[in-house]
Motif scaffolding. Structure first.
Motif, PDB file in Angstrom:
ATOM      1  N   ARG A 105      27.881  37.323  41.610  1.00 26.34           N
ATOM      2  CA  ARG A 105      27.750  38.283  41.060  1.00 26.34           C
ATOM      3  C   ARG A 105      27.112  37.985  39.366  1.00 26.34           C
ATOM      4  NH1 ARG A 105      29.776  42.535  42.794  1.00 26.34           N
ATOM      5  NH2 ARG A 105      31.923  41.596  43.343  1.00 26.34           N
ATOM      6  N   SER A 151      31.809  30.508  49.293  1.00 24.87           N
ATOM      7  CA  SER A 151      32.217  31.688  49.326  1.00 24.87           C
ATOM      8  C   SER A 151      33.685  31.708  48.537  1.00 24.87           C
ATOM      9  CB  SER A 151      32.753  32.119  50.602  1.00 24.87           C
ATOM     10  OG  SER A 151      31.572  32.647  51.308  1.00 24.87           O
ATOM     11  N   VAL A 153      36.349  31.975  46.240  1.00 27.72           N
ATOM     12  CA  VAL A 153      36.451  32.167  44.625  1.00 27.72           C
ATOM     13  C   VAL A 153      37.395  31.085  44.000  1.00 27.72           C
ATOM     14  CG1 VAL A 153      35.800  34.778  44.956  1.00 27.72           C
ATOM     15  CG2 VAL A 153      38.207  33.991  44.729  1.00 27.72           C
ATOM     16  N   GLY A 181      35.849  35.537  38.265  1.00 32.15           N
ATOM     17  CA  GLY A 181      36.192  36.630  38.210  1.00 32.15           C
ATOM     18  C   GLY A 181      37.774  36.936  37.940  1.00 32.15           C
ATOM     19  N   ASP A 182      38.154  37.922  37.498  1.00 27.64           N
ATOM     20  CA  ASP A 182      39.597  38.420  37.223  1.00 27.64           C
ATOM     21  C   ASP A 182      40.456  37.770  38.303  1.00 27.64           C
ATOM     22  OD1 ASP A 182      37.817  40.798  37.559  1.00 27.64           O
ATOM     23  OD2 ASP A 182      39.763  41.514  38.346  1.00 27.64           O
ATOM     24  N   GLY A 183      39.985  38.397  39.808  1.00 23.60           N
ATOM     25  CA  GLY A 183      40.591  37.985  40.864  1.00 23.60           C
ATOM     26  C   GLY A 183      40.723  36.558  40.998  1.00 23.60           C
ATOM     27  N   ALA A 184      39.582  35.818  40.828  1.00 20.25           N
ATOM     28  CA  ALA A 184      39.602  34.479  41.110  1.00 20.25           C
ATOM     29  C   ALA A 184      40.460  33.597  40.212  1.00 20.25           C
ATOM     30  CB  ALA A 184      38.207  34.021  40.880  1.00 20.25           C
ATOM     31  N   ASN A 211      36.164  42.054  35.302  1.00 17.37           N
ATOM     32  CA  ASN A 211      35.255  43.365  35.571  1.00 17.37           C
ATOM     33  C   ASN A 211      36.168  44.493  36.166  1.00 17.37           C
ATOM     34  OD1 ASN A 211      36.006  42.486  38.273  1.00 17.37           O
ATOM     35  ND2 ASN A 211      33.567  42.567  38.906  1.00 17.37           N
ATOM     36  N   ILE A 213      38.628  44.404  38.536  1.00 17.25           N
ATOM     37  CA  ILE A 213      38.816  44.684  39.771  1.00 17.25           C
ATOM     38  C   ILE A 213      38.559  43.289  40.614  1.00 17.25           C
ATOM     39  CG2 ILE A 213      36.586  45.768  40.616  1.00 17.25           C
ATOM     40  CD1 ILE A 213      38.104  47.935  42.032  1.00 17.25           C
ATOM     41  N   HIS A 279      32.565  46.262  45.765  1.00 21.96           N
ATOM     42  CA  HIS A 279      32.651  44.969  45.799  1.00 21.96           C
ATOM     43  C   HIS A 279      30.959  44.416  46.055  1.00 21.96           C
ATOM     44  CE1 HIS A 279      33.517  40.703  46.336  1.00 21.96           C
ATOM     45  NE2 HIS A 279      33.084  40.662  47.386  1.00 21.96           N
TER      46      HIS A 279
HETATM   47  C1  LIG Z   1      39.818  31.732  47.872  1.00 21.51           C
HETATM   48  C2  LIG Z   1      39.332  32.880  48.383  1.00 21.51           C
HETATM   49  N1  LIG Z   1      40.113  33.818  48.583  1.00 21.51           N
HETATM   50  C3  LIG Z   1      39.738  35.373  49.090  1.00 21.51           C
HETATM   51  C4  LIG Z   1      38.578  35.458  49.117  1.00 21.51           C
HETATM   52  C5  LIG Z   1      37.848  36.934  49.510  1.00 21.51           C
HETATM   53  N2  LIG Z   1      37.301  37.404  48.296  1.00 21.51           N
HETATM   54  C6  LIG Z   1      35.938  37.604  48.137  1.00 21.51           C
HETATM   55  S1  LIG Z   1      35.517  38.314  46.763  1.00 21.51           S
HETATM   56  C7  LIG Z   1      37.348  38.596  46.436  1.00 21.51           C
HETATM   57  C8  LIG Z   1      37.268  39.211  45.165  1.00 21.51           C
HETATM   58  C9  LIG Z   1      37.061  38.487  43.776  1.00 21.51           C
HETATM   59  O1  LIG Z   1      37.244  39.170  42.696  1.00 21.51           O
HETATM   60  P1  LIG Z   1      36.856  38.762  41.129  1.00 21.51           P
HETATM   61  O2  LIG Z   1      37.287  37.236  41.176  1.00 21.51           O
HETATM   62  O3  LIG Z   1      37.698  39.605  40.351  1.00 21.51           O
HETATM   63  O4  LIG Z   1      35.459  38.843  41.397  1.00 21.51           O
HETATM   64  P2  LIG Z   1      34.505  39.995  41.393  1.00 21.51           P
HETATM   65  O5  LIG Z   1      34.091  40.171  42.879  1.00 21.51           O
HETATM   66  O6  LIG Z   1      35.228  41.025  40.596  1.00 21.51           O
HETATM   67  O7  LIG Z   1      33.091  39.796  40.578  1.00 21.51           O
HETATM   68  C10 LIG Z   1      37.859  38.238  47.337  1.00 21.51           C
HETATM   69  C11 LIG Z   1      39.324  38.246  47.086  1.00 21.51           C
HETATM   70  C12 LIG Z   1      37.409  34.304  48.852  1.00 21.51           C
HETATM   71  N3  LIG Z   1      36.196  34.690  48.811  1.00 21.51           N
HETATM   72  N4  LIG Z   1      38.044  33.358  48.544  1.00 21.51           N
END
Ligand SMILES: Cc1ncc(C[n+]2csc(CCOP(=O)(O)OP(=O)(O)O)c2C)c(N)n1
Ligand SMILES: [Mg+2]
Length: 387
Positions: A105, A151, A153, A181-184, A211, A213, A279
């Motif tokens: 991203r 890949s 995160v 990312g917030d998810g990472a 972001n 999400i 996404h």
């Molecule tokens: C360790 C890991 N778990 C799950 C995934 C699957 N996955 C790919 S992108 C993503 C979401 C990431 O969200 P965020 O960190 O917020 O980044 P954004 O895509 O919002 O920029 C996930 C869960 C992955 N790539 N790596």
């Protein structure tokens, strides 16, 4: 800037600053005297370079989006609406010596570190002349200071801690920056990396790009406490910035990088922004179902490029100067697109090259000799690890 009704988020198509938006922009960049001082030192060229960087990123993404619609690509991961986080942070570095580790991203960071746009496009097309020779769309180039992501995160978090440790041990006044990312921030690797960087006080900057999400999981569904608590938890400096305001992001990162460079340890830059699409291109409809329309409306009014453009004009930059920058970027992207599509026809990777450069090779194997490992020399004290 030109708008593209087929490719822009609907909120951007007829974008004009809503009442109060430019005032809000001004307030944001003047509320902190230190940041205001950093911003006041930007030359007109630097200000226009930030503009060019965001446009380049937006138009790179629009090219990919068009290719998806045309069936050239199956899907693409875009940074639409989040350009200021990437461009503001990367411009705040000393790009001649510092390193960055962008996620997909943050593709715009690659351009700004000197990777040609055509290489970025070729990587998506998987051609033999792309940086990975058609093997991966994660782009890096260590000679240009770009550490390629994988890949997974969060995985870059400990990697940049290690790079920063090397800078510290060699007493080099350099920093390394990554975006997370917030998810990472929910991964193990994130916490291992952060803690390592914190206790060893290494010069790493972590831009936490919220972001709102992660794939299809909204921020409120994956975090209970305040996002900015992480820096406190690790005992390191944390600053917040408006991730859609390129100058605020620039200044927050610049000040954090200056501190890290002079031995004050790592920092987190919390950047609030919003993903104006899916996404990737495949789930844009779902994203509109998952996130309330008012949220898209709120962030849609805060297009980082539109706001910056109007801000610059309000500060006296002539429209002709902005148009000239935009014209150059459009030409650059068009040339890159044309060259990439030619390569797509003429540079299909040969199947027999599929395994090349996948595994590390011994020097002997590279020289075309036997790659069979030699038996250890008599008297060698090196033991084979038991695990
Ligand atoms: C360790 C890991 N778990 C799950 C995934 C699957 N996955 C790919 S992108 C993503 C979401 C990431 O969200 P965020 O960190 O917020 O980044 P954004 O895509 O919002 O920029 C996930 C869960 C992955 N790539 N790596
Ligand atoms: Mg996210």
């Amino acid at each position: 800037m030109k708008r593209y009704s087929m490719f822009d988020p609907p909120e951007y198509v007829d974008w004009k600053p809503a009442a109060g938006i430019i005032e809000e922009y001004q307030r944001t960049i003047s509320r902190d005297p230190q940041r205001a001082n950093v911003i006041s030192q930007l030359t007109q060229k630097q200000l226009l370079d930030l503009y060019a960087g965001m446009l380049r990123f937006r138009l790179h993404d629009i090219t990919l989006r068009r290719w998806v619609k045309q069936g050239i690509l199956a899907k693409a991961w875009l940074g639409t609406g989040e350009e200021a986080v990437t461009i503001g942070s990367v411009h705040a570095l000393d790009r001649s010596i510092d390193k960055v580790a962008p996620m997909i991203r943050n593709a715009g960071a690659c351009h700004e570190m000197g990777i040609p746009v055509v290489d970025m496009l070729l990587e998506y097309l998987g051609t033999a002349d792309s940086p990975s020779h058609g093997k991966d769309l994660h782009v890096g180039d260590m000679d240009r200071g770009v550490i390629a992501p994988v890949s997974q995160v969060g995985a870059l978090c400990p990697v940049v801690a290690g790079v920063a440790l090397a800078f510290k041990q060699r007493r080099e006044p350099r920093v390394v920056l990554t975006w997370i990312g917030d998810g990472a921030t929910k991964t193990t690797a994130f916490h291992e990396g952060m803690n390592f960087a914190a206790v060893l006080r290494v010069p790493a900057i972590y831009v936490l790009q919220n972001n709102q999400i992660a794939l299809g999981t909204r921020f409120q569904q994956h975090q209970a406490g305040p996002f900015t608590a992480w820096s406190k938890a690790y005992g390191i400096k944390g600053v917040s910035c408006d991730g859609n305001n390129v100058l605020d992001t620039y200044a927050a990162t610049r000040l954090s990088a200056n501190l890290a460079r002079s031995g004050n340890g790592p920092a987190i830059v919390f950047a609030e922004t919003f993903r104006m699409g899916g996404h990737a291109t495949h789930d844009e409809k779902e994203a509109r179902e998952i996130v309330a329309p008012e949220v898209f409306e709120y962030w849609g009014k805060r297009d980082p490029i539109g706001m910056y453009e109007y801000y610059l004009e309000s500060q006296g930059t002539p429209k002709s100067a902005l148009d000239a920058v935009e014209g150059d970027v459009i030409d650059e992207i068009s040339r890159a697109e044309r060259d990439a599509l030619i390569s797509r026809e003429s540079n299909v990777p040969k199947p027999e090259t599929a395994m090349e450069n996948v595994y590390a090779e011994t020097r002997a194997a590279r020289a075309g000799k036997s790659s069979t490992p030699r038996p250890p020399k008599a008297g060698s004290t090196r033991k084979t690890p038991s695990k």
